[in-house]
Design an enzyme around this catalytic site. Sequence first.
Site, PDB file in Angstrom:
ATOM      1  N   PRO A   1       0.781  -1.162   0.155  1.00 20.67           N
ATOM      2  CA  PRO A   1      -0.020  -0.095   0.476  1.00 20.67           C
ATOM      3  C   PRO A   1       0.770   1.056   0.250  1.00 20.67           C
ATOM      4  CG  PRO A   1       0.069  -0.724   1.754  1.00 20.67           C
ATOM      5  CD  PRO A   1       0.216  -1.792   1.447  1.00 20.67           C
TER       6      PRO A   1
ATOM      7  N   ALA B   1       1.481   4.841   3.520  1.00 21.54           N
ATOM      8  CA  ALA B   1       0.738   3.989   4.489  1.00 21.54           C
ATOM      9  C   ALA B   1       2.050   3.448   5.546  1.00 21.54           C
ATOM     10  CB  ALA B   1       0.344   2.548   4.090  1.00 21.54           C
ATOM     11  N   GLY B   2       3.532   3.826   5.154  1.00 18.14           N
ATOM     12  CA  GLY B   2       4.360   4.035   6.416  1.00 18.14           C
ATOM     13  C   GLY B   2       5.483   2.970   6.564  1.00 18.14           C
TER      14      GLY B   2
ATOM     15  N   GLY C   1       7.309   2.332   2.912  1.00 19.06           N
ATOM     16  CA  GLY C   1       7.994   2.243   2.201  1.00 19.06           C
ATOM     17  C   GLY C   1       8.135   1.926   0.760  1.00 19.06           C
TER      18      GLY C   1
ATOM     19  N   SER D   1       7.253   3.746  -1.887  1.00 20.52           N
ATOM     20  CA  SER D   1       8.764   4.791  -2.274  1.00 20.52           C
ATOM     21  C   SER D   1       9.943   4.479  -2.640  1.00 20.52           C
ATOM     22  CB  SER D   1       8.051   6.416  -1.952  1.00 20.52           C
ATOM     23  OG  SER D   1       8.908   6.905  -1.298  1.00 20.52           O
ATOM     24  N   ALA D   2      10.075   4.541  -0.971  1.00 21.74           N
ATOM     25  CA  ALA D   2      11.573   4.093  -1.717  1.00 21.74           C
ATOM     26  C   ALA D   2      12.061   2.638  -2.245  1.00 21.74           C
ATOM     27  CB  ALA D   2      12.226   3.995  -0.218  1.00 21.74           C
ATOM     28  N   ALA D   3      10.664   1.692  -1.760  1.00 22.03           N
ATOM     29  CA  ALA D   3      11.169   0.422  -2.428  1.00 22.03           C
ATOM     30  C   ALA D   3      10.956   0.553  -4.656  1.00 22.03           C
ATOM     31  CB  ALA D   3       9.388  -0.128  -2.128  1.00 22.03           C
TER      32      ALA D   3
ATOM     33  N   ASP E   1      15.275   4.154   5.047  1.00 22.24           N
ATOM     34  CA  ASP E   1      13.727   3.874   4.073  1.00 22.24           C
ATOM     35  C   ASP E   1      14.490   2.728   2.490  1.00 22.24           C
ATOM     36  OD1 ASP E   1      12.020   4.362   5.474  1.00 22.24           O
ATOM     37  OD2 ASP E   1      10.981   5.570   4.134  1.00 22.24           O
TER      38      ASP E   1
END
Length: 302
Positions: A89, A92-93, A95, A97-99, A140
């Site tokens: 998701p 949602a905290g 990560g 965008s980092a992934a 992240d």
Amino acid sequence: MAFGGGKVILLGEHSVVYGRPALAAGLTRGVEATARVAEADALRIEPWGLDVSPDPQADQPLARAFHALLAPYGASRQAVAIDATVDLPSAAGLGCSAALGVAVAGAVDQALGIERDAEGRAGAALTWERVFHGNPSGIDTAVSAQGGVIVYRKGEPIERVHPRAPLRLVVAHSGEQSTTKEMVEMVARQHEKATERLDKTFDAIAAIVRNARLAIEAGDLRALGQLMDLNQALLNSLLVSTARIEELCTAALEAGALGAKLTGAGGGGCVIALVDTDASAEHVLRALEQMDAEVFEVEAGA
Ligand code: MEV
């Protein structure tokens, strides 16, 4: 295929932006990406159905992030078309965008025949991540690229942590979306106004993180749970918790979780609850589901 993992911050979010240590763990859920040399740079993101072209002036942050990530490869490189599939998701905290940045950087490297280690990939993804939030600590992208359980401190090499017992977490989405950028800026405003008080809070969180590392290495999940609760109280004092997050934490603890807290920037997003048996996992999952939260169980860092 390149992979960028999702993450949970076990303890130490926000204080990590101010140079304190934090504990984070990779998730097996994340983003997969493949890339091939093409006529023009393009990024397709599923299941969002998004087609992104790199553009430093675009309103869309993804277009600016894609441009920022490609820029260091130089003007003479070949163009790349990337297909990415997101299994996390967003906002949602966990990560997301980092992934995505780590997976895209890995795929571009593969298509252009560039060899880079996980640390290098995390660094490349940080240029992407900076577009989404101005002042990322780098945790992240580091944990997304490296996986496992790590202690992260800005500007220092990561330290791997070896849990003595599995870190079983029930993750519950509060249903509230939040942006890391806004939450980090909100804490920065508080830090500007009340520097001494916030620095004391960050130091207290740093002590919690150090003790949590020892608890993880000793397999003392009860102690770890208590430390998560303490961290949550301090995050609440930084105003990054919400009424819904507090309710979810309370419900998880009442159902037998050893500790519960928000994970990531807060203001919504996900709660993590530590469980140690199948029975407690089941109880906590059911209790949180009854509160209309989307829930799943993970082994952190597995
Ligand atoms: C976000 O996952 C974690 C924060 O500490 C921001 C950061 O470290 O970049 C809130």
